[in-house]
Design an enzyme around this catalytic site. Structure first.
Site, PDB file in Angstrom:
ATOM      1  N   ASN A 217       0.844  -1.199   0.000  1.00  0.00           N
ATOM      2  CA  ASN A 217       0.000   0.000   0.000  1.00  0.00           C
ATOM      3  C   ASN A 217       0.877   1.246   0.000  1.00  0.00           C
ATOM      4  OD1 ASN A 217       0.507   0.865   2.875  1.00  0.00           O
ATOM      5  ND2 ASN A 217      -0.340  -1.187   3.236  1.00  0.00           N
ATOM      6  N   ASP A 286      -4.313  -6.472   5.338  1.00  0.00           N
ATOM      7  CA  ASP A 286      -5.306  -7.310   6.008  1.00  0.00           C
ATOM      8  C   ASP A 286      -5.229  -8.753   5.526  1.00  0.00           C
ATOM      9  OD1 ASP A 286      -6.357  -5.308   7.596  1.00  0.00           O
ATOM     10  OD2 ASP A 286      -7.665  -4.577   5.982  1.00  0.00           O
ATOM     11  N   LYS A 350     -13.313   1.835  16.084  1.00  0.00           N
ATOM     12  CA  LYS A 350     -12.058   1.061  16.047  1.00  0.00           C
ATOM     13  C   LYS A 350     -11.416   0.988  17.422  1.00  0.00           C
ATOM     14  CE  LYS A 350     -10.291   0.795  12.123  1.00  0.00           C
ATOM     15  NZ  LYS A 350      -9.724   1.093  10.827  1.00  0.00           N
TER      16      LYS A 350
HETATM   17  O1  C5P Z   1      -8.385  -2.590  11.590  1.00  0.00           O
HETATM   18  P1  C5P Z   1      -7.475  -1.588  10.972  1.00  0.00           P
HETATM   19  O2  C5P Z   1      -6.443  -2.202  10.074  1.00  0.00           O
HETATM   20  O3  C5P Z   1      -8.136  -0.439  10.325  1.00  0.00           O
HETATM   21  O4  C5P Z   1      -6.707  -0.993  12.234  1.00  0.00           O
HETATM   22  C1  C5P Z   1      -5.655  -0.121  12.101  1.00  0.00           C
HETATM   23  C2  C5P Z   1      -4.762  -0.237  13.324  1.00  0.00           C
HETATM   24  O5  C5P Z   1      -4.473  -1.596  13.606  1.00  0.00           O
HETATM   25  C3  C5P Z   1      -3.416   0.393  13.099  1.00  0.00           C
HETATM   26  O6  C5P Z   1      -2.942   0.843  14.344  1.00  0.00           O
HETATM   27  C4  C5P Z   1      -2.594  -0.752  12.554  1.00  0.00           C
HETATM   28  O7  C5P Z   1      -1.205  -0.562  12.750  1.00  0.00           O
HETATM   29  C5  C5P Z   1      -3.125  -1.918  13.352  1.00  0.00           C
HETATM   30  N1  C5P Z   1      -3.087  -3.198  12.654  1.00  0.00           N
HETATM   31  C6  C5P Z   1      -2.227  -4.188  13.049  1.00  0.00           C
HETATM   32  N2  C5P Z   1      -2.233  -5.415  12.425  1.00  0.00           N
HETATM   33  C7  C5P Z   1      -3.082  -5.670  11.418  1.00  0.00           C
HETATM   34  C8  C5P Z   1      -3.964  -4.672  10.970  1.00  0.00           C
HETATM   35  C9  C5P Z   1      -3.951  -3.449  11.612  1.00  0.00           C
HETATM   36  O8  C5P Z   1      -1.441  -3.954  13.971  1.00  0.00           O
HETATM   37  N3  C5P Z   1      -3.043  -6.867  10.827  1.00  0.00           N
END
Ligand code: C5P
Length: 412
Positions: A217, A286, A350
């Protein structure tokens, strides 16, 4: 939009040059101090004037250079008193072996050593950037003198290693001007996180499909690197787990480079047991491809696109936030949310979902790759906006916000 953080704004620095070829770097250092918002008064020893002219330093600092204690420009004939009292810090760059020895002895037969001795030590710090040949640097007399000036209250900055003007290679080069700017800036920051160990994830992850291609990304890592630097400047020990980015490591920060989300998870879990603050700024993928092809996935001529399968990556922040250490209040977790709309609702939701005390929201397309950003802080008490500013300035504000929440913090 101003991207340079004016970290030295309002500071008056007395920049002292002593005899050494590194004087040529002091011209650039003077410029960097001024660009960072400081005013600079240059004082040079006679030996320094052999290496660079006062005219150069006057032109860059915008002020006449002082070199003699008999300078008649001062109405009271006391430049050593006046100059040392108006400074917020005295920075000696380069500090020669001889000048350091003179400081140790309290010599004061020329202006620069005289004003160092005359400075009010409780409010005008003295910072030294040593510069000398490697044999002079490692000589017991120099090392003994460095320990003594530090014991007497001076702040001795490091030296670089590498090629020296004398043709030899080793320790003793003066730090580069940009490194000195970072160190002097850090020196002025309040040590709000002293004793804390901050763990930061930053940048994107790269999920390989085959040896050639993968999914990633637009995260540049700039926000996370700025936070790592701000935490370090605030006195914390800092571990930075970085995805694939091309950014220099902030000074004094321990960096672990990773590529995939799985590697980022492993590195984070290794470091988390020692951390007291975890800040997850990384834009972690993700999903990752269910299979990694050993060879490039080729077109087969049929016109049929390949079918790709994905599996979900472990949520690193959620995993750490659910650990016993975080749940028992020993690890303060901060998450980031990059959204494209409805920031307030998404950020609130969140924070609840991740079960963390503080979540920082930003608008993804307005931050990725930019040097500035705007943040929205969400905690149990509500919202706070940090308006658009350079990322380092925002990082310093965030560090202040985190430090304010640490005392007495314990998980639900
Ligand atoms: O759920 P989302 O990805 O939007 O959440 C963002 C937050 O979660 C950020 O702080 C990101 O660094 C963390 N995150 C993580 N591991 C993942 C996905 C997101 O630590 N696999």
């Amino acid at each position: 939009m101003q991207h340079v953080t004016q970290d030295l704004s309002g500071k008056h620095i007395l920049l002292g040059l002593t005899g050494g070829i590194a004087c040529y770097k002091s011209a650039e250092l003077c410029r960097l101090f001024i660009k960072a918002g400081a005013t600079v008064q240059v004082v040079m020893t006679e030996a320094a004037e052999q290496f660079i002219t006062p005219v150069t330093m006057q032109a860059l600092s915008g002020r006449p250079v002082y070199g003699s204690q008999w300078d008649a420009r001062e109405p009271n004939a006391m430049p050593h008193i006046n100059l040392s009292r108006e400074a917020d810090a005295i920075v000696l760059a380069p500090a020669s072996a001889d000048f350091i020895a003179r400081l140790v002895q309290g010599r004061s037969d020329e202006l620069l050593s005289l004003l160092c001795l005359a400075r009010p030590a409780d409010r005008v710090p003295l910072l030294l950037a040593p510069a000398m040949n490697r044999e002079m640097w490692s000589h017991p007399a120099t090392q003994r003198n460095l320990m003594q000036v530090a014991a007497d209250g001076a702040h001795v900055l490091g030296v670089g290693s590498g090629w020296q003007a004398c043709g030899e290679t080793g320790d003793g080069r003066m730090l580069e001007p940009a490194q000195l700017l970072d160190d002097v800036t850090a020196f002025f920051q309040p040590k709000l996180l002293a004793g804390q160990h901050v763990l930061v994830t930053a940048g994107p992850t790269f999920e390989a499909l085959d040896p050639i291609r993968g999914i990633t990304n637009h995260s540049s890592g700039k926000m996370g690197f700025s936070i790592a630097r701000a935490a370090r400047d605030a006195g914390a020990e800092v571990t930075l787990v970085a995805g694939p980015v091309h950014l220099p490591t902030p000074r004094g920060v321990a960096r672990i480079d990773v590529t995939s989300a799985a590697e980022m998870l492993d590195a984070t879990l290794m470091a988390a047991p020692r951390a007291t603050v975890f800040i997850a700024t990384a834009a972690v993928a993700d999903w990752r491809p269910a299979a990694h092809s050993a060879h490039k996935i080729k077109k087969d001529g049929s016109g049929q696109p390949p079918v790709l399968h994905f599996v979900e990556n472990t949520d690193i922040l959620l995993t750490v936030a659910q650990s016993a250490r975080a749940q028992s209040g020993k690890l303060f977790c901060v998450g980031f949310a990059a959204e494209s709309e409805n920031l307030v609702e998404h950020a609130k939701a969140k924070r609840e979902r991740k079960g963390i005390p503080l979540l920082v929201g930003n608008i993804g397309p307005l931050t990725f790759g930019q040097d500035d950003n705007a943040l929205l802080l969400v905690d149990a008490n509500g919202l706070r906006e940090l308006p658009r500013a350079p990322k380092l300035a925002l990082a310093r504000e965030l560090v202040t916000e985190i430090a304010a929440r640490l005392p007495g913090w314990s998980a639900r």
